[in-house]
Design a protein around this motif. Sequence first.
Motif, short mmCIF file in Angstrom:
data_model
loop_
_atom_site.label_atom_id
_atom_site.label_comp_id
_atom_site.label_asym_id
_atom_site.label_seq_id
_atom_site.Cartn_x
_atom_site.Cartn_y
_atom_site.Cartn_z
N ILE A 40 0.84 -1.20 0.00
CA ILE A 40 0.00 0.00 0.00
C ILE A 40 0.88 1.25 0.00
CG2 ILE A 40 -1.72 1.31 1.32
CD1 ILE A 40 -2.75 -1.47 2.32
N LYS A 41 1.94 1.20 0.82
CA LYS A 41 2.86 2.35 0.88
C LYS A 41 3.52 2.58 -0.48
CE LYS A 41 7.16 2.60 2.46
NZ LYS A 41 8.28 2.22 3.30
N MET A 42 4.03 1.51 -1.09
CA MET A 42 4.73 1.66 -2.37
C MET A 42 3.79 2.14 -3.48
SD MET A 42 7.52 -1.44 -2.52
CE MET A 42 6.33 -2.72 -2.58
N SER A 43 2.50 1.80 -3.34
CA SER A 43 1.55 2.22 -4.38
C SER A 43 1.38 3.74 -4.37
CB SER A 43 0.21 1.52 -4.19
OG SER A 43 -0.53 2.13 -3.15
N LEU A 44 1.78 4.38 -3.27
CA LEU A 44 1.66 5.84 -3.17
C LEU A 44 3.00 6.52 -3.48
CD1 LEU A 44 -0.36 5.88 0.17
CD2 LEU A 44 -1.28 6.11 -2.14
N GLN A 45 3.99 5.71 -3.90
CA GLN A 45 5.34 6.26 -4.09
C GLN A 45 5.82 6.12 -5.53
OE1 GLN A 45 7.52 3.81 -1.32
NE2 GLN A 45 7.80 5.54 0.08
N ASP A 46 6.81 6.95 -5.83
CA ASP A 46 7.59 6.72 -7.03
C ASP A 46 8.78 5.90 -6.55
OD1 ASP A 46 8.86 6.81 -9.42
OD2 ASP A 46 9.61 8.85 -9.20
N PHE A 47 8.58 4.56 -6.47
CA PHE A 47 9.52 3.71 -5.74
C PHE A 47 10.87 3.54 -6.45
CE2 PHE A 47 11.45 -0.30 -4.54
CZ PHE A 47 11.36 -0.26 -3.16
N ARG A 48 11.94 3.64 -5.67
CA ARG A 48 13.29 3.36 -6.19
C ARG A 48 13.99 2.38 -5.27
NH1 ARG A 48 14.60 8.80 -8.85
NH2 ARG A 48 12.46 9.43 -9.01
N PHE A 49 14.77 1.47 -5.84
CA PHE A 49 15.57 0.55 -5.02
C PHE A 49 16.73 1.30 -4.38
CE2 PHE A 49 13.61 -2.90 -7.52
CZ PHE A 49 13.21 -3.68 -6.46
N VAL A 50 17.30 2.25 -5.14
CA VAL A 50 18.44 3.01 -4.63
C VAL A 50 18.00 4.46 -4.46
CG1 VAL A 50 20.83 3.68 -5.02
CG2 VAL A 50 19.99 1.50 -5.93
N GLY A 51 18.32 5.05 -3.31
CA GLY A 51 17.92 6.43 -3.06
C GLY A 51 16.54 6.49 -2.46
N ALA A 52 16.10 7.70 -2.11
CA ALA A 52 14.83 7.86 -1.42
C ALA A 52 13.67 7.82 -2.41
CB ALA A 52 14.82 9.19 -0.67
N SER A 53 12.60 7.11 -2.01
CA SER A 53 11.40 7.09 -2.83
C SER A 53 10.50 8.23 -2.39
CB SER A 53 10.66 5.77 -2.66
OG SER A 53 11.54 4.68 -2.80
N SER A 54 9.98 9.00 -3.32
CA SER A 54 9.15 10.14 -2.95
C SER A 54 7.67 9.76 -3.05
CB SER A 54 9.45 11.33 -3.85
OG SER A 54 9.34 10.94 -5.19
N TYR A 55 6.88 10.35 -2.15
CA TYR A 55 5.44 10.10 -2.19
C TYR A 55 4.81 10.94 -3.29
CZ TYR A 55 5.43 7.33 2.00
OH TYR A 55 5.63 6.32 2.89
N ILE A 56 3.96 10.30 -4.09
CA ILE A 56 3.34 11.02 -5.20
C ILE A 56 1.82 10.92 -5.13
CG2 ILE A 56 5.28 10.90 -6.80
CD1 ILE A 56 3.92 8.45 -8.05
N GLY A 57 1.29 10.66 -3.93
CA GLY A 57 -0.16 10.61 -3.77
C GLY A 57 -0.77 9.49 -4.58
#
Lengths: 295, 289
Positions: A40-57
């Motif tokens: 659920i968390k990742m579905s709200l993110q622009d997920f990256r394996f490396v570096g910080a994933s930002s929330y994109i609503g």
Amino acid sequence: MKKKSPLTSQFSRNRLLYLMILPAAAYFITFSFFPLADGIKMSLQDFRFVGASSYIGLENYRTMFITPGFWRVFGNTLILGLSNVLLTAFVPMFIALSLNEVANRGFKRTFQSILYLPHILSWVVVGGLWVFILSPNGLVNAARVLFDQESIYFFVVEKYARGLMIGINLWKQAGYVCILFLAAISGINPEIYEAALIDGANSAQRAWYITVPELTGTLKVVMLLNVMGALRIFDQIYVLRNEVIAEKIDVLMYYVYIHGLEQFKIGYASAISVFIFLITLLVTLLVRRVTKYHV
Amino acid sequence: MYSRLYRRTTGKRIFSAVNITFLMILAMTMIIPFLNVLAVSFTTNLESYENTIKLFPREFSIIGYINLFRRVAIAGPLLNNTIVTVSGTLIHILLCSMAGFVLVRSRFPGKTLAVVLITVPMMIPFQMIIIPVFVTMRRFGLIDTLSSLILIDIVSTFSILLMKNYFESIPRSLEESAVIDGANEWIVFAKVYLPLAKPGIATIGIFQFVSRWNHFLPAVLFINSTDKYTLQIALKSLVVSSELTSTTQSVANNARMAGIVVSIIPLLLVYILAQKYFISGIMVGAVKE
């Protein structure tokens, strides 16, 4: 010898119990609960394996709703799923009723064992077997040639694609569902049949007026099992798809796999997983309501 | 007493004949494909391409099986699959029996939580969390290891509840003498309960064996290198992909069908030897869900 206090003894007993249940609890937390929340968390993110994933609503969900490819696989899932739900309930029920009319126990038992066999085989084996049998120089085409029909490469003809998937699924699962119905039939009180016999009911009437109504409970359970399975179709499609028929048979779970683990659009794929999960919950509740199924 | 009512009329005989014919045809749709596969697996390379209805090889040959091991090198995936299946099944039995045993013990602090932890995951199917499970496995550094395949499904709600049901049927009086001798919970579990739950162990063991032997999705997700391939992955490129994607087939049909035969032998053995446990397991599974 000094006796331990009840509390300490209780604790040392329990400590072993906690240790014994720890592996199971740890597994479910790590590989069920946590992934669900993580998804659920990742579905709200622009997920990256490396570096910080930002929330994109809800951006991933928006992308999902405006992508035509998503709706195509959604449609395929509904068509294949619904056909499986109905066929893999009623056909095995019919087979069970038919088998129930056979008096010979040996025949019944042998038939049941043979019919159940494909259920314990993997989709790779079942898929490979049918790909071979339906190939241009396979068994089915060899039979067609005998009747002067031309050979067809079934797996690369678009109009056969869905029928093949539904048919092969039925072939694989029928025996399993049939066993559920046979068990339910053997649980019906024989006195009901005796009473019907005395009233002069023939075997068709006994099947229709006694056996079928007594099977509605099992039918509901089977439909519910089928519904839950329908949205999870993956192995079969992964094994049997090819580019020619992909448009007709690619399903949601395959779409999730391709976008998430081949193209690494983890956020987008997670949004679709969450969507499938919600749909499954909704449909399950709906089916329970409609069939008045109570656990 | 009812024989008069059951008397056989011509109509009944016709119905019976039609019925049996229908069932025979159904059985044939199951048997003929397997016979065909078996027959082709024992043909010569050339004969395996013949376009005929083949239910017996014309010329018996085991060249397909030889090629399966020499050219396709199925031994590696077969060994990996055996490792994953056997170790996974044994650990699964142990861990699920332990958890099932804890659930039948009288009240202890946290029991409700334990029940929730164990039963709720049934509603979270693996297919729907593949992305986060993949990410978790990656964080643990388990991607591309056989351990990832052993770890997945190492406990399951189905098995734990099935063991719990078996343990519940064991009378508490049987453990009394052990408890008087000062046995702790582990001893009671291992010496009293486990030996009495053999049918339960057989049932979950068989279902676990079959599902692990057939495991496919976890291997697709977690395994990359060819030397870690398990059976179904190797089999897929052998029996499906070479048919559907490439125009020039490098492996003859007899070796491809030999692959199918070899992969189902262990399942067939388990199925024949332990059929009664299959039936009881199916019933428990359906009632539970």
